[in-house]
Design a protein around this motif. Structure first.
Motif, PDB file in Angstrom:
ATOM      1  N   LEU A 148       0.837  -1.192   0.000  1.00 47.99           N
ATOM      2  CA  LEU A 148       0.000   0.000   0.000  1.00 47.99           C
ATOM      3  C   LEU A 148       0.874   1.244   0.000  1.00 47.99           C
ATOM      4  O   LEU A 148       1.912   1.294   0.665  1.00 47.99           O
ATOM      5  CB  LEU A 148      -0.915  -0.004   1.225  1.00 47.99           C
ATOM      6  N   LYS A 149       0.442   2.227  -0.743  1.00 47.37           N
ATOM      7  CA  LYS A 149       1.221   3.453  -0.918  1.00 47.37           C
ATOM      8  C   LYS A 149       0.542   4.615  -0.190  1.00 47.37           C
ATOM      9  O   LYS A 149      -0.671   4.564   0.080  1.00 47.37           O
ATOM     10  CB  LYS A 149       1.351   3.786  -2.405  1.00 47.37           C
ATOM     11  N   PRO A 150       1.292   5.665   0.140  1.00 47.17           N
ATOM     12  CA  PRO A 150       0.674   6.848   0.749  1.00 47.17           C
ATOM     13  C   PRO A 150      -0.512   7.331  -0.079  1.00 47.17           C
ATOM     14  O   PRO A 150      -0.470   7.311  -1.305  1.00 47.17           O
ATOM     15  CB  PRO A 150       1.816   7.872   0.747  1.00 47.17           C
ATOM     16  N   LYS A 151      -1.553   7.720   0.623  1.00 47.74           N
ATOM     17  CA  LYS A 151      -2.812   8.199   0.053  1.00 47.74           C
ATOM     18  C   LYS A 151      -3.718   7.070  -0.452  1.00 47.74           C
ATOM     19  O   LYS A 151      -4.841   7.331  -0.895  1.00 47.74           O
ATOM     20  CB  LYS A 151      -2.595   9.218  -1.085  1.00 47.74           C
ATOM     21  N   ASP A 152      -3.251   5.808  -0.418  1.00 44.81           N
ATOM     22  CA  ASP A 152      -4.167   4.704  -0.717  1.00 44.81           C
ATOM     23  C   ASP A 152      -5.286   4.698   0.321  1.00 44.81           C
ATOM     24  O   ASP A 152      -5.090   5.114   1.473  1.00 44.81           O
ATOM     25  CB  ASP A 152      -3.431   3.366  -0.698  1.00 44.81           C
ATOM     26  N   THR A 153      -6.438   4.214  -0.084  1.00 44.46           N
ATOM     27  CA  THR A 153      -7.625   4.257   0.776  1.00 44.46           C
ATOM     28  C   THR A 153      -7.815   2.941   1.519  1.00 44.46           C
ATOM     29  O   THR A 153      -7.689   1.854   0.946  1.00 44.46           O
ATOM     30  CB  THR A 153      -8.878   4.563  -0.056  1.00 44.46           C
ATOM     31  N   ILE A 154      -8.128   3.063   2.813  1.00 44.05           N
ATOM     32  CA  ILE A 154      -8.351   1.895   3.671  1.00 44.05           C
ATOM     33  C   ILE A 154      -9.676   2.069   4.408  1.00 44.05           C
ATOM     34  O   ILE A 154      -9.943   3.142   4.961  1.00 44.05           O
ATOM     35  CB  ILE A 154      -7.213   1.719   4.692  1.00 44.05           C
TER      36      ILE A 154
END
Length: 243
Positions: free
Chosen positions: A43-49
């Protein structure tokens, strides 16, 4: 699907005593797990969880601090009311029943620390799995972190006492009708209280059955927060990663 007023967790999770009893949960271990998990899923920064059954939001807040865009949902109005004080762009909380699909799709959906298997109606477990599927982007991953019921039942402590502050909790555990049951009794300020937790004793085979019926592919199975291989005889956890 059961109504909120019929569910033990709707009343118990909404009391301050639930948070008092469990306030000594290991935050360092939780942070380690989140780091291991997000790295494993790339998962990368700003990916949504989506943090499914987020409680008061401690894991959602940690994930946000790691750079992710996080939405936390929970059935408990009190927990969400508490969590909302931390809201900001990229961190959002909402009262929502996890049996029902949420209105957005995410890069990952996390259901953490045995927040599954509470339902009295078997169909609601499958409904939740199907809802997670609809909440995932095409290349997204779902994660369910459940207890390893084989080991939990083997090591079940029938009776114990736990003192938290000025409150002495009397805890009774047993297996009944396919559920691990925990009766919690205590007194506070001259008043007696009694709450019950019930978690369905779901095995890996049970989850595999749900996934097959929901047309979900189980990708990985781990047995602890370090993401070591799952062993039904020795693993503390049953961590399922699917898409």
């Amino acid at each position: 699907m059961q109504k909120e007023k019929d569910n033990w967790y709707a009343s118990w999770f909404n009391t301050p005593y639930y948070h008092i009893l469990y306030k000594d949960r290991n935050h360092r271990e939780a942070a380690l797990f989140m780091n291991q998990l997000t790295e494993f899923l790339s998962l990368k920064p700003k990916d949504t969880i989506l943090d499914l059954a987020c409680g008061k939001g401690r894991h959602a807040k940690y994930l946000y601090k790691q750079g992710f865009d996080v939405t936390g949902i929970d059935l408990s109005e009190e927990s969400i009311q508490h969590a909302k004080q931390y809201e900001k762009p990229g961190l959002h909380f909402e009262v929502h029943d996890m049996c029902l699909p949420y209105s957005k799709q995410f890069d990952a959906v996390f259901n953490l620390f045995t927040s599954f298997g509470y339902f009295e109606n078997e169909e609601d477990n499958l409904r939740t799995i199907k809802s997670i599927k609809t909440e995932l982007k095409p290349d997204g991953y779902g994660v369910i972190d459940f207890l390893n019921v084989e080991l939990a039942i083997k090591n079940l402590v029938p009776n114990e006492k736990k003192k938290m502050g000025n409150i002495l909790f009397h805890i009774e555990k047993y297996l009944e009708d396919g559920y691990i049951v925990k009766n919690i009794k205590f007194s506070d300020d001259g008043q007696d209280y009694h709450f019950t937790e019930r978690v369905k004793a779901l095995t890996l085979a049970d989850f595999e059955g749900y996934f097959e019926e929901a047309s979900i592919e189980l990708k990985h199975t781990f047995g602890d927060y370090h993401l070591n291989k799952f062993d039904k005889n020795t693993s503390e956890r049953l961590i399922l990663i699917f898409s």
